[in-house]
Scaffold this motif. Structure first.
Motif, mmCIF file in Angstrom:
data_model
loop_
_atom_site.group_PDB
_atom_site.id
_atom_site.type_symbol
_atom_site.label_atom_id
_atom_site.label_comp_id
_atom_site.label_asym_id
_atom_site.label_seq_id
_atom_site.Cartn_x
_atom_site.Cartn_y
_atom_site.Cartn_z
ATOM 1 N N GLU A 80 0.652 -1.262 -0.003
ATOM 2 C CA GLU A 80 -0.092 -0.034 0.117
ATOM 3 C C GLU A 80 1.281 1.356 0.275
ATOM 4 O O GLU A 80 1.564 1.053 0.664
ATOM 5 C CB GLU A 80 -0.838 0.410 1.201
ATOM 6 C CG GLU A 80 -2.262 -0.784 1.273
ATOM 7 C CD GLU A 80 -3.101 -0.176 0.475
ATOM 8 O OE1 GLU A 80 -3.527 0.258 -0.278
ATOM 9 O OE2 GLU A 80 -3.284 -1.796 -0.410
ATOM 10 N N GLU A 81 0.671 1.767 -0.929
ATOM 11 C CA GLU A 81 1.496 3.636 -1.001
ATOM 12 C C GLU A 81 0.889 4.369 -1.029
ATOM 13 O O GLU A 81 -0.848 4.508 -1.688
ATOM 14 C CB GLU A 81 2.763 3.450 -2.387
ATOM 15 C CG GLU A 81 3.317 1.989 -3.101
ATOM 16 C CD GLU A 81 4.397 2.539 -2.130
ATOM 17 O OE1 GLU A 81 4.678 3.572 -1.633
ATOM 18 O OE2 GLU A 81 4.927 0.395 -1.741
ATOM 19 N N ILE A 82 1.056 5.601 -0.745
ATOM 20 C CA ILE A 82 0.217 6.825 0.026
ATOM 21 C C ILE A 82 0.989 7.673 -1.043
ATOM 22 O O ILE A 82 1.614 8.211 -1.271
ATOM 23 C CB ILE A 82 0.314 7.348 1.032
ATOM 24 C CG1 ILE A 82 -0.211 6.962 2.351
ATOM 25 C CG2 ILE A 82 -0.619 9.062 1.443
ATOM 26 C CD1 ILE A 82 -0.300 6.892 4.163
ATOM 27 N N ILE A 83 0.350 8.460 -1.808
ATOM 28 C CA ILE A 83 0.491 9.101 -2.617
ATOM 29 C C ILE A 83 0.440 9.963 -2.012
ATOM 30 O O ILE A 83 1.234 11.169 -2.009
ATOM 31 C CB ILE A 83 -0.075 9.079 -3.975
ATOM 32 C CG1 ILE A 83 -0.373 7.835 -4.831
ATOM 33 C CG2 ILE A 83 0.402 10.289 -5.249
ATOM 34 C CD1 ILE A 83 -1.003 7.511 -5.670
ATOM 35 N N ASP A 84 -0.679 10.844 -1.994
ATOM 36 C CA ASP A 84 -0.617 12.095 -0.889
ATOM 37 C C ASP A 84 -1.178 11.651 0.185
ATOM 38 O O ASP A 84 -2.019 11.732 0.822
ATOM 39 C CB ASP A 84 -1.764 12.821 -1.781
ATOM 40 C CG ASP A 84 -1.913 14.283 -1.512
ATOM 41 O OD1 ASP A 84 -1.273 14.623 -0.163
ATOM 42 O OD2 ASP A 84 -3.256 15.056 -1.645
ATOM 43 N N HIS A 85 -0.109 12.406 1.390
ATOM 44 C CA HIS A 85 -0.112 12.626 2.752
ATOM 45 C C HIS A 85 -0.853 13.268 3.066
ATOM 46 O O HIS A 85 -0.974 12.984 4.414
ATOM 47 C CB HIS A 85 1.522 12.423 3.276
ATOM 48 C CG HIS A 85 2.260 11.244 2.702
ATOM 49 N ND1 HIS A 85 2.713 10.722 2.751
ATOM 50 C CD2 HIS A 85 3.439 12.201 1.495
ATOM 51 C CE1 HIS A 85 3.692 9.730 2.670
ATOM 52 N NE2 HIS A 85 3.934 10.729 1.757
ATOM 53 N N ASN A 86 -1.446 14.500 2.343
ATOM 54 C CA ASN A 86 -2.162 15.394 2.914
ATOM 55 C C ASN A 86 -3.856 15.245 2.612
ATOM 56 O O ASN A 86 -5.239 15.631 3.372
ATOM 57 C CB ASN A 86 -2.158 16.837 2.037
ATOM 58 C CG ASN A 86 -0.750 17.698 2.833
ATOM 59 O OD1 ASN A 86 -0.009 16.909 3.150
ATOM 60 N ND2 ASN A 86 -0.727 18.014 1.599
ATOM 61 N N THR A 87 -4.115 13.677 2.614
ATOM 62 C CA THR A 87 -5.514 13.451 1.993
ATOM 63 C C THR A 87 -5.821 11.705 3.259
ATOM 64 O O THR A 87 -4.790 11.223 3.056
ATOM 65 C CB THR A 87 -5.608 13.438 1.550
ATOM 66 O OG1 THR A 87 -5.130 12.021 0.123
ATOM 67 C CG2 THR A 87 -6.142 14.709 0.053
ATOM 68 N N GLY A 88 -6.386 11.606 3.963
ATOM 69 C CA GLY A 88 -6.949 10.361 3.896
ATOM 70 C C GLY A 88 -6.984 9.009 2.873
ATOM 71 O O GLY A 88 -7.725 10.021 2.465
ATOM 72 N N PRO A 89 -7.301 8.281 3.776
ATOM 73 C CA PRO A 89 -8.168 7.452 2.493
ATOM 74 C C PRO A 89 -9.487 7.652 1.878
ATOM 75 O O PRO A 89 -10.537 8.425 2.637
ATOM 76 C CB PRO A 89 -8.282 5.613 3.508
ATOM 77 C CG PRO A 89 -8.934 5.897 4.735
ATOM 78 C CD PRO A 89 -7.556 7.633 4.670
ATOM 79 N N SER A 90 -9.827 7.286 0.692
ATOM 80 C CA SER A 90 -11.524 8.184 0.557
ATOM 81 C C SER A 90 -12.099 7.246 1.180
ATOM 82 O O SER A 90 -11.636 6.361 1.164
ATOM 83 C CB SER A 90 -11.082 7.721 -1.170
ATOM 84 O OG SER A 90 -11.099 6.050 -1.894
ATOM 85 N N ASP A 91 -13.680 7.401 0.429
ATOM 86 C CA ASP A 91 -14.926 6.238 0.977
ATOM 87 C C ASP A 91 -14.588 5.109 0.646
ATOM 88 O O ASP A 91 -15.095 4.668 0.995
ATOM 89 C CB ASP A 91 -16.125 6.960 0.795
ATOM 90 C CG ASP A 91 -16.462 8.421 1.261
ATOM 91 O OD1 ASP A 91 -15.550 8.801 2.630
ATOM 92 O OD2 ASP A 91 -17.096 9.149 0.877
ATOM 93 N N GLU A 92 -14.572 5.395 -1.035
ATOM 94 C CA GLU A 92 -14.431 3.648 -1.684
ATOM 95 C C GLU A 92 -13.076 2.674 -1.197
ATOM 96 O O GLU A 92 -13.630 2.251 -0.611
ATOM 97 C CB GLU A 92 -13.377 4.191 -2.851
ATOM 98 C CG GLU A 92 -13.863 2.329 -3.847
ATOM 99 C CD GLU A 92 -13.864 3.164 -5.455
ATOM 100 O OE1 GLU A 92 -12.597 2.281 -6.005
ATOM 101 O OE2 GLU A 92 -14.308 3.760 -5.813
ATOM 102 N N ASP A 93 -12.423 3.251 -0.437
ATOM 103 C CA ASP A 93 -10.974 2.606 0.334
ATOM 104 C C ASP A 93 -11.296 2.339 1.229
ATOM 105 O O ASP A 93 -11.499 0.775 2.167
ATOM 106 C CB ASP A 93 -9.807 3.343 0.572
ATOM 107 C CG ASP A 93 -9.051 4.060 -0.729
ATOM 108 O OD1 ASP A 93 -9.396 3.034 -1.294
ATOM 109 O OD2 ASP A 93 -8.226 4.938 -0.737
ATOM 110 N N LEU A 94 -12.430 2.985 2.475
ATOM 111 C CA LEU A 94 -12.883 2.439 3.702
ATOM 112 C C LEU A 94 -13.679 1.653 3.704
ATOM 113 O O LEU A 94 -13.578 0.535 3.711
ATOM 114 C CB LEU A 94 -13.565 3.966 4.324
ATOM 115 C CG LEU A 94 -12.321 5.423 4.773
ATOM 116 C CD1 LEU A 94 -12.628 5.932 4.687
ATOM 117 C CD2 LEU A 94 -10.984 4.492 5.460
ATOM 118 N N MET A 95 -14.782 1.631 2.181
ATOM 119 C CA MET A 95 -15.579 0.160 2.028
ATOM 120 C C MET A 95 -15.041 -0.329 1.986
ATOM 121 O O MET A 95 -15.151 -1.838 2.621
ATOM 122 C CB MET A 95 -16.266 0.870 1.273
ATOM 123 C CG MET A 95 -17.741 2.217 1.475
ATOM 124 S SD MET A 95 -18.348 2.140 3.060
ATOM 125 C CE MET A 95 -19.706 0.234 2.458
ATOM 126 N N ALA A 96 -14.441 -0.880 0.647
ATOM 127 C CA ALA A 96 -13.430 -2.023 0.615
ATOM 128 C C ALA A 96 -12.737 -2.341 2.164
ATOM 129 O O ALA A 96 -12.780 -3.977 2.012
ATOM 130 C CB ALA A 96 -12.159 -1.994 0.154
#
Length: 116
Positions: free
Chosen positions: A66-82
């Motif tokens: 798992e790579e974080i591309i932008d450190h300023n944003t958290g996981p997307s709603d789609e990521d959280l649902m997955a």
């Protein structure tokens, strides 16, 4: 106020700062290498940049990085649902497996199961 102490790499004799966390999912033969976890867990391994790049796993195992591309944003709603769906699926599988194998005894985290 408590000063934050950076965690060190879990590899023996490595003194570098940890930047990633490695978790093994033994039931799925999978290793997950992701961003450094918020808290140190006893069953996870914190790795420095050099050791996380050279990660090897047993033959037949899968690696999820798992790579974080932008450190300023958290996981997307789609990521959280997955993630929620994956946890729900594992929980349902564990409940189904427990009902199929009766326990003969239990001591702490160990279970005695009947032999086949």
């Amino acid at each position: 106020m408590r000063k934050s102490v950076s965690r060190r790499c879990s590899r023996a004799s490595c003194t570098s700062a940890a930047i990633k966390t490695l978790t093994y999912i033994y039931s799925d033969s999978t290793a997950v290498l992701g961003p450094l976890s918020t808290y140190a867990e006893p069953h996870n391994y914190d790795l420095c940049a050099a050791h996380s790049e050279r990660l090897t796993v047993p033959v037949g195992w899968n690696v999820i990085k798992e790579e974080i591309i932008d450190h300023n944003t958290g996981p997307s709603d789609e990521d959280l649902m997955a993630i929620a769906n994956a946890v729900r699926e594992v929980a349902n599988t564990d409940i189904g497996n427990k009902s199929m194998q009766p326990e003969l005894g239990r001591r702490g985290h160990l279970r005695v199961l009947p032999s086949n």
